[in-house]
Design a protein around this motif. Structure first.
Motif, PDB file in Angstrom:
ATOM      1  N   VAL A 179       0.865  -1.182   0.000  1.00  0.00           N
ATOM      2  CA  VAL A 179       0.000   0.000   0.000  1.00  0.00           C
ATOM      3  C   VAL A 179       0.901   1.231   0.000  1.00  0.00           C
ATOM      4  CG1 VAL A 179      -1.787   1.276   1.226  1.00  0.00           C
ATOM      5  CG2 VAL A 179      -1.841  -1.226   1.211  1.00  0.00           C
ATOM      6  N   TYR A 180       0.698   2.115  -0.946  1.00  0.00           N
ATOM      7  CA  TYR A 180       1.537   3.298  -1.069  1.00  0.00           C
ATOM      8  C   TYR A 180       0.996   4.422  -0.183  1.00  0.00           C
ATOM      9  CZ  TYR A 180       3.493   0.750  -4.983  1.00  0.00           C
ATOM     10  OH  TYR A 180       4.097  -0.210  -5.748  1.00  0.00           O
ATOM     11  N   PHE A 182       0.306   7.450  -0.455  1.00  0.00           N
ATOM     12  CA  PHE A 182      -0.249   8.623  -1.137  1.00  0.00           C
ATOM     13  C   PHE A 182      -1.312   8.160  -2.119  1.00  0.00           C
ATOM     14  CE2 PHE A 182       4.051   7.579  -2.836  1.00  0.00           C
ATOM     15  CZ  PHE A 182       3.673   6.952  -4.004  1.00  0.00           C
ATOM     16  N   GLY A 183      -2.006   9.113  -2.675  1.00  0.00           N
ATOM     17  CA  GLY A 183      -3.009   8.819  -3.678  1.00  0.00           C
ATOM     18  C   GLY A 183      -2.894   9.791  -4.837  1.00  0.00           C
ATOM     19  N   GLN A 223      -0.216  14.040  -7.174  1.00  0.00           N
ATOM     20  CA  GLN A 223      -0.007  13.198  -5.993  1.00  0.00           C
ATOM     21  C   GLN A 223      -0.372  13.976  -4.737  1.00  0.00           C
ATOM     22  OE1 GLN A 223       4.086  12.041  -5.507  1.00  0.00           O
ATOM     23  NE2 GLN A 223       3.811  11.470  -3.352  1.00  0.00           N
ATOM     24  N   LEU A 226      -2.535  10.605   1.672  1.00  0.00           N
ATOM     25  CA  LEU A 226      -3.807   9.900   1.878  1.00  0.00           C
ATOM     26  C   LEU A 226      -4.721  10.626   2.842  1.00  0.00           C
ATOM     27  CD1 LEU A 226      -2.594   6.184   2.025  1.00  0.00           C
ATOM     28  CD2 LEU A 226      -3.813   7.323   0.160  1.00  0.00           C
ATOM     29  N   THR A 227      -4.185  11.552   3.619  1.00  0.00           N
ATOM     30  CA  THR A 227      -4.991  12.313   4.573  1.00  0.00           C
ATOM     31  C   THR A 227      -5.775  13.444   3.910  1.00  0.00           C
ATOM     32  OG1 THR A 227      -3.043  13.671   5.031  1.00  0.00           O
ATOM     33  CG2 THR A 227      -3.476  11.814   6.523  1.00  0.00           C
ATOM     34  N   PRO A 266      -6.505   5.933  -3.963  1.00  0.00           N
ATOM     35  CA  PRO A 266      -5.314   5.408  -3.297  1.00  0.00           C
ATOM     36  C   PRO A 266      -4.557   4.479  -4.220  1.00  0.00           C
ATOM     37  CG  PRO A 266      -7.278   4.280  -2.513  1.00  0.00           C
ATOM     38  CD  PRO A 266      -7.744   5.381  -3.423  1.00  0.00           C
ATOM     39  N   ARG A 268      -2.118   1.053  -4.673  1.00  0.00           N
ATOM     40  CA  ARG A 268      -1.658  -0.188  -4.060  1.00  0.00           C
ATOM     41  C   ARG A 268      -1.228  -1.172  -5.121  1.00  0.00           C
ATOM     42  NH1 ARG A 268      -6.845  -1.242  -1.677  1.00  0.00           N
ATOM     43  NH2 ARG A 268      -5.795  -1.878   0.256  1.00  0.00           N
TER      44      ARG A 268
END
Length: 389
Positions: A179-180, A182-183, A223, A226-227, A266, A268
């Motif tokens: 799971v990276y 960032f999104g 980019q 994720l928050t 997200p 992944r």
């Protein structure tokens, strides 16, 4: 109800499989949890490898794609200071087609209805039974009524969160995941693209991508952590950030406009293996996820069902070899695509732990690609898609 192949999921994988089987005279039924409008409105990828284009032409669902799709011979990798063009056509003799997954899905649904391929939307509470037996069963509820379908085989094409993979005992699967942190914040707008080809940008502030759906509709990404929340990003803030990341050479060519859609996806990497349990076969996102950096998701789904259709056709001709080799053949191509997507993501994005040394390594890699035809050919070969064999 009775059929030869029960297909769970009316995304590109399930729909394309149904047409490959239709062409071979094999009966199937497609079950989809969502309604047609929802399925046709999902915003997804837009880069088709030559193999995917060829499969759509093979099943005769290519008229609109050939008319409206945009053939691309190359793409660019930007550093903020300079641009490296990957000339796919010159390096590999192949190109890719820009044609949105949304459009592919619509075309496949229209053709399925025209060909009377049974396609049942709003099939809720789907469950599979007796998949290790000779006659597996799929049950569901529709319009408040419980229904049952007997089949020879079940194709689980119902995505990462679908019931197909979840129905396989945990001790029969090996799961691999990254799971990276960032999104991608994506914006769709009815404005002309800033370039005739895609631009992947690696910037100190993070990754950005300039893409398109047509000559008049653009898809851009930046980019974000994720928050982040979509609501925190006004159109103006998005355009400002995109302009910085794409760099001074590209910025003057960006046409701003109101967003039609904004969302955060997200990233992944995920693989489940094997892709067969009894007479249940996994394909597409049910078996694997790749970060969108390498444009492999839809294309891997297409190659999966090409292998699966070949195995099913062989079965009904009296040979079990194709189905026995399905998982091995599909996974060989999947892991190579996972590797490329992981590498490309690692090269172009800013990770939370990317320090000055890590950034210099990214820049050195890009500089090496710029100066090496062999390196550019490797990138091009992976981007246009490795051969099925």
């Amino acid at each position: 109800m009775r059929t030869q192949v029960a297909i769970i999921g009316a995304g590109p994988a399930g729909l394309l499989l149904s047409h490959l089987l239709y062409k071979a005279g094999i009966d199937c039924v497609i079950l989809e949890r969502r309604d047609r409008a929802y399925v046709e409105s999902r915003i997804r990828a837009g880069i088709l490898e030559q193999i995917t284009v060829d499969l759509l032409r093979q099943v005769g669902v290519n008229e609109r794609m050939d008319r409206e799709g945009l053939a691309h011979d190359g793409f660019a990798m930007a550093t903020g200071e300079e641009t490296i063009r990957i000339d796919m056509a010159a390096l590999t003799g192949k190109n890719v087609m820009v044609y949105g997954q949304t459009e592919v899905t619509r075309d496949l649904i229209d053709a399925a209805i025209e060909r009377n391929i049974p396609l049942l939307f709003e099939a809720e509470n789907v469950a599979v039974h007796d998949v290790t037996g000779a006659k597996p069963i799929v049950t569901w509820t529709r319009n408040g009524k419980q229904e049952k379908l007997e089949a020879d085989f079940i194709a689980g094409c119902d995505g990462f969160h679908g019931v197909a993979r979840a129905s396989i005992p945990a001790d029969k699967l090996s799961l691999f995941e990254r799971v990276y942190p960032f999104g991608w914040l994506g914006l769709l707008a009815d404005v002309p693209p800033c370039d005739h080809e895609l631009i992947y940008a690696s910037h100190e502030r993070g990754f950005a991508l300039a893409s398109m759906r047509s000559h008049t509709r653009s898809r851009y990404y930046v980019q974000v952590p994720l928050t982040e929340k979509v609501e925190e990003w006004s159109d103006e803030r998005f355009w400002d950030e995109l302009t910085v990341r794409l760099g001074p050479d590209v910025a003057p060519r960006i046409t701003r406009g109101p967003s039609l859609e904004k969302s955060i996806a997200p990233l992944r990497s995920f693989v489940a293996e094997p892709m067969r349990y009894g007479n249940l076969f996994l394909a597409g996102d049910a078996a694997h996820i790749v970060p969108p950096t390498g444009a492999k998701g839809l294309n891997l789904a297409a190659s999966d069902v090409a292998f699966l259709a070949e195995g099913l056709i062989d079965h009904y001709k009296g040979s079990a070899t194709g189905l026995e080799l399905y998982s091995t053949r599909a996974l060989s191509r999947i892991w190579k695509a996972e590797r490329f997507s992981w590498w490309f993501t690692s090269l172009m994005h800013r990770f939370p732990d990317t320090d000055a040394f890590g950034r210099r390594m990214q820049m050195a890699e890009l500089d090496y690609i710029k100066g090496s035809e062999t390196a550019r050919r490797t990138v091009a070969e992976n981007y246009v898609g490795l051969p099925l064999r």
